[in-house]
Design a protein around this motif. Structure first.
Motif, short mmCIF file in Angstrom:
data_model
loop_
_atom_site.label_atom_id
_atom_site.label_comp_id
_atom_site.label_asym_id
_atom_site.label_seq_id
_atom_site.Cartn_x
_atom_site.Cartn_y
_atom_site.Cartn_z
N THR A 1 0.83 -1.21 0.00
CA THR A 1 0.00 0.00 0.00
C THR A 1 0.87 1.25 0.00
OG1 THR A 1 -1.88 -1.09 1.04
CG2 THR A 1 -1.73 1.29 1.36
N GLN B 1 -7.18 1.17 -0.76
CA GLN B 1 -7.57 -0.03 -0.01
C GLN B 1 -8.78 0.32 0.88
OE1 GLN B 1 -4.31 -1.91 2.03
NE2 GLN B 1 -5.54 -3.60 2.76
N ASP C 1 -5.89 -1.18 -5.04
CA ASP C 1 -5.31 -1.75 -3.82
C ASP C 1 -6.32 -2.70 -3.17
OD1 ASP C 1 -3.80 -2.36 -1.63
OD2 ASP C 1 -3.44 -0.30 -1.01
N GLU C 2 -6.04 -3.98 -3.24
CA GLU C 2 -6.91 -5.03 -2.72
C GLU C 2 -8.38 -4.83 -3.09
OE1 GLU C 2 -6.12 -6.74 1.06
OE2 GLU C 2 -4.01 -6.17 1.04
MG LIG Z 1 -2.09 -2.84 1.99
#
Ligand SMILES: [Mg+2]
Ligand SMILES: Nc1ncnc2c1ncn2[C@@H]1O[C@H](COP(=O)(O)OP(=O)(O)O)[C@@H](O)[C@H]1O
Length: 244
Positions: free
Chosen positions: A42, A84, A158-159
């Motif tokens: 991240t 995220q 991000d994810e």
């Molecule tokens: Mg992360």
């Protein structure tokens, strides 16, 4: 093409979070970053978007250094970032947010289509506010839709799987595959999800703030994804006992 060169990040009074990260994201490629929690993925995504500032090193977009540019300038240059943990905006509707992302206006068809691609009904969501009444999964999907509305050179997700149910996830995978096949933009997807890793062109393992192994999916995927490896030592992706 995005080139990350010798990137270091050490916040004041802290340990080094990123060490000597060098990575190239070729045009039109989908590159997955994976690795244990706390490895620095991240943080690296934030460096690319300009949200965090590197201690040293350089980031180049199509040969031009962007390291001193702020997030707005980077966004104008075509870098999009889906957090995220997305930000919520009180007083703005999903429709307004999507139109803003598109650069002003969008047709009903475009709005409905982009929401459908993340598993949402336009009629149920377009007039809702992007505030705390939306669930974590809903806000995440809306943010992904916002990114998809933009004309981007490079998108960092991000994810994207976090908080997303299986049905929406299947639809999201199709969106990523279509984007990848169109080769309209490059994509960095940070993920632990084997199904996302399996559609990547390249996979890089980020571990302890550095790039561990990096290469084509066919080389790296078998090294890190073994479906029967609940208890093996060679799987870098899942930390033992970690839920995906
Ligand atoms: Mg992360
Ligand atoms: N600004 C910061 N100051 C101090 N520690 C930080 C900062 N940013 C990130 N970290 C730490 O760096 C490590 C890497 O975090 P992160 O990039 O979120 O990892 P990942 O996304 O791979 O799980 C974590 O231990 C996190 O707490």
């Amino acid at each position: 093409m995005l080139e990350i060169k010798d990137l270091y990040f050490q916040p004041e009074g802290e340990r080094q979070i990123l060490k000597n990260i060098s990575l190239t994201i070729p045009d039109g490629k989908l590159v997955c970053l994976t690795g244990p929690n706390g490895g620095g993925k991240t943080t690296l995504a934030k460096m690319i978007a300009g949200v965090e500032k590197a201690t040293s090193g350089d980031i180049l977009l199509d040969g031009e250094s962007i390291i001193d540019k702020d997030p707005t300038e980077r966004s104008r240059m075509g870098i999009s970032y889906a957090f995220q943990q997305p930000v919520r905006f009180k007083g703005i509707t999903v429709r307004e947010l999507l139109c803003l992302a598109k650069g002003g206006t969008a047709t009903e068809d475009e709005l409905n289509e982009v929401l459908a691609s993340v598993g949402m009904e336009g009629s149920a969501y377009l007039n809702r506010e992007v505030d705390t009444h939306l669930s974590g999964g809903e806000i995440k999907r809306i943010e992904i839709a916002t990114v998809l509305m933009r004309d981007s050179k490079l998108i960092v997700f991000d994810e994207p799987e976090a908080g997303i149910d299986l049905w929406s996830f299947n639809s999201l995978i199709r969106v990523f595959e279509e984007l990848r096949d169109s080769r309209r933009c490059s994509m960095i997807i940070i993920s632990h999800q084997e199904r996302i890793l399996s559609i990547a062109d390249e996979i890089a393992l980020i571990q302890d703030g550095t790039v561990g192994i990096h290469g084509s999916r066919s080389t790296i995927y078998p090294l890190i994804c073994k479906t029967d490896c609940d208890d093996c030592d060679s799987c870098f992706v899942r930390e033992k006992g970690e839920e995906i």
